[in-house]
Design an enzyme around this catalytic site. Sequence first.
Site, PDB file in Angstrom:
ATOM      1  N   LYS A  13      30.050  56.486  59.265  1.00 49.41           N
ATOM      2  CA  LYS A  13      31.119  55.768  58.561  1.00 49.41           C
ATOM      3  C   LYS A  13      31.916  56.728  57.681  1.00 49.41           C
ATOM      4  O   LYS A  13      33.149  56.708  57.712  1.00 49.41           O
ATOM      5  CB  LYS A  13      30.466  54.660  57.730  1.00 49.41           C
ATOM      6  CG  LYS A  13      31.412  53.742  57.013  1.00 49.41           C
ATOM      7  CD  LYS A  13      30.774  52.392  56.778  1.00 49.41           C
ATOM      8  CE  LYS A  13      29.809  52.324  55.628  1.00 49.41           C
ATOM      9  NZ  LYS A  13      30.427  52.502  54.308  1.00 49.41           N
ATOM     10  N   GLY A  87      34.745  50.336  49.902  1.00 51.10           N
ATOM     11  CA  GLY A  87      35.038  51.189  48.744  1.00 51.10           C
ATOM     12  C   GLY A  87      35.637  52.520  49.166  1.00 51.10           C
ATOM     13  O   GLY A  87      36.519  53.063  48.488  1.00 51.10           O
ATOM     14  N   ASP A 307      22.418  55.605  50.109  1.00 45.59           N
ATOM     15  CA  ASP A 307      22.563  54.366  50.885  1.00 45.59           C
ATOM     16  C   ASP A 307      21.243  53.929  51.531  1.00 45.59           C
ATOM     17  O   ASP A 307      21.163  52.845  52.109  1.00 45.59           O
ATOM     18  CB  ASP A 307      23.634  54.550  51.969  1.00 45.59           C
ATOM     19  CG  ASP A 307      25.017  54.716  51.346  1.00 45.59           C
ATOM     20  OD1 ASP A 307      25.230  54.233  50.219  1.00 45.59           O
ATOM     21  OD2 ASP A 307      25.890  55.331  51.990  1.00 45.59           O
ATOM     22  N   ARG A 338      22.782  46.216  44.110  1.00 48.12           N
ATOM     23  CA  ARG A 338      21.627  46.483  44.980  1.00 48.12           C
ATOM     24  C   ARG A 338      20.323  46.596  44.207  1.00 48.12           C
ATOM     25  O   ARG A 338      19.281  46.169  44.699  1.00 48.12           O
ATOM     26  CB  ARG A 338      21.845  47.783  45.771  1.00 48.12           C
ATOM     27  CG  ARG A 338      22.701  47.565  46.970  1.00 48.12           C
ATOM     28  CD  ARG A 338      22.746  48.777  47.892  1.00 48.12           C
ATOM     29  NE  ARG A 338      23.699  48.452  48.940  1.00 48.12           N
ATOM     30  CZ  ARG A 338      24.390  49.337  49.640  1.00 48.12           C
ATOM     31  NH1 ARG A 338      24.223  50.627  49.427  1.00 48.12           N
ATOM     32  NH2 ARG A 338      25.219  48.942  50.579  1.00 48.12           N
TER      33      ARG A 338
HETATM   34  C1  S3P Z   1      30.481  57.450  50.714  1.00 50.67           C
HETATM   35  C2  S3P Z   1      29.827  57.918  49.617  1.00 50.67           C
HETATM   36  C3  S3P Z   1      28.761  57.167  48.921  1.00 50.67           C
HETATM   37  C4  S3P Z   1      28.183  56.067  49.779  1.00 50.67           C
HETATM   38  C5  S3P Z   1      29.227  55.290  50.515  1.00 50.67           C
HETATM   39  C6  S3P Z   1      30.108  56.196  51.361  1.00 50.67           C
HETATM   40  C7  S3P Z   1      31.570  58.281  51.258  1.00 50.67           C
HETATM   41  O1  S3P Z   1      29.331  56.626  47.776  1.00 50.67           O
HETATM   42  O2  S3P Z   1      27.394  55.199  49.003  1.00 50.67           O
HETATM   43  O3  S3P Z   1      28.579  54.341  51.361  1.00 50.67           O
HETATM   44  O4  S3P Z   1      31.987  58.060  52.411  1.00 50.67           O
HETATM   45  O5  S3P Z   1      32.020  59.173  50.550  1.00 50.67           O
HETATM   46  P1  S3P Z   1      29.416  57.523  46.448  1.00 50.67           P
HETATM   47  O6  S3P Z   1      29.688  58.899  46.870  1.00 50.67           O
HETATM   48  O7  S3P Z   1      30.523  56.957  45.626  1.00 50.67           O
HETATM   49  O8  S3P Z   1      28.059  57.384  45.816  1.00 50.67           O
END
Ligand code: S3P
Length: 422
Positions: A13, A87, A307, A338
């Site tokens: 992802k 996010g 994660d 979570r």
């Molecule tokens: C992600 C970074 C992580 C992760 C999210 C995807 C990314 O978040 O939890 O599912 O793609 O950069 P954070 O880096 O904000 O902890």
Amino acid sequence: MIARGEVAVPGDKSITHRALLLAALSDGRCALRGALAAGDTRATAACLRILGEREGPLGEGRTLRVEGRGLRPFRAPRRHLDCRNSGTTARLLMGLLSAHAFESTLAGDASLRRRPMRRVADPLTQMGATIRLSAGGCLPATIRGGSLKPLSYDSPVASAQVKTTLFFAGLAGGVRVTVREPVASRDHGERLLRVLGARVRIEGTTVTVEPVERIPAFDGDIPGDISSAAFLLAAGVLAEGGELAVRGVGVNPTRTGFLRALARMGAPIEQRDRWLSLGEEAATLVARPAALAAIEVTPEDVPSLVDEIPMLACLAARSQGTSVFRGVGELRVKESDRLGLIRHNLAALGVRAEAEGDTLWVEGAQTPPRGRVRTAGDHRLAMAFAVLGTVRGAHVAIDDRRCVAVSYPHFFRDLTRVLTRG
Ligand code: S3P
């Protein structure tokens, strides 16, 4: 249960989001094989279309074609950019939009609207963007971009989303960006940028990305998502027999904390058939049943398995002894709270667990977990507790199974495919 066979999980992802956005900023036709076709990455693709980008349909097993239009390719959108549950979409786009001289609004679903956005809005404002957030510092966000200044930033959180957002703003804005983190977070953005010819300097947990004149069009294979593979590997470890192989999984060291944690718990995962694409290594991962010991996770471990904590907490529930997860406060601001929900759900299944401040404790037990799990629409909670529900004598009812569509649409199909009653 017996866990047997070979499966491939959907594309990573984090890498899919980054590859899709950088492809849009490239100066030609890009082809991405193995891109994740799921709710979160579809949100990024849909926003790109609203911003005037042209890309082919995102579909499982399909090569994604993107037509890049240079470093600042977006046109002013006529409607809100709906980031849905993602996010990464919201934060990374905020970075790119900060370098575009028009106003745009980012929106999201109820879960995304409670997630903190100041962590990116503040440094982007220092760079020169004007960003309006809700009173609580969340979405909706209105961004007015323009010409940006270079940035040297001490991030209070170890977050790859923050780091990548700022680097992307720097690329689109043509300025140098330095980010220092308390602990190094995943480095997919840096790797891809290097492959695409950008100068990336790494000194400890400080990373600097120099501006580029152009991003060349690129082709490549996106590895499978280790965060999705983790659920199947855990099912293989909890099983009573068999051997389960997950093919083509990304094994970037900034993401393999889960594998290191499993090894410490007494369940080493074998790696074979390595390959490399877009600066990322992938391998087949093989899980076998194991008796688990409790684990202590430290704050330094967290970014590389952030994660996977829901799954690790469920594995801890089947281990010998009490596990402790320190420095996991960030889990309160993920797709759900979570930390609170892991504790609540473990307790609902008869497992002793406590969460206080930034720490989570889970007491291992051998009595079968039985009860109902609340996911709050969080994909990773649904998958972790579904795996816990595969142990002998368990009965775990999940309130929302559809939420897995955000990252792993065929999770339940794959899980039942590899498990047979022993
Ligand atoms: C992600 C970074 C992580 C992760 C999210 C995807 C990314 O978040 O939890 O599912 O793609 O950069 P954070 O880096 O904000 O902890």
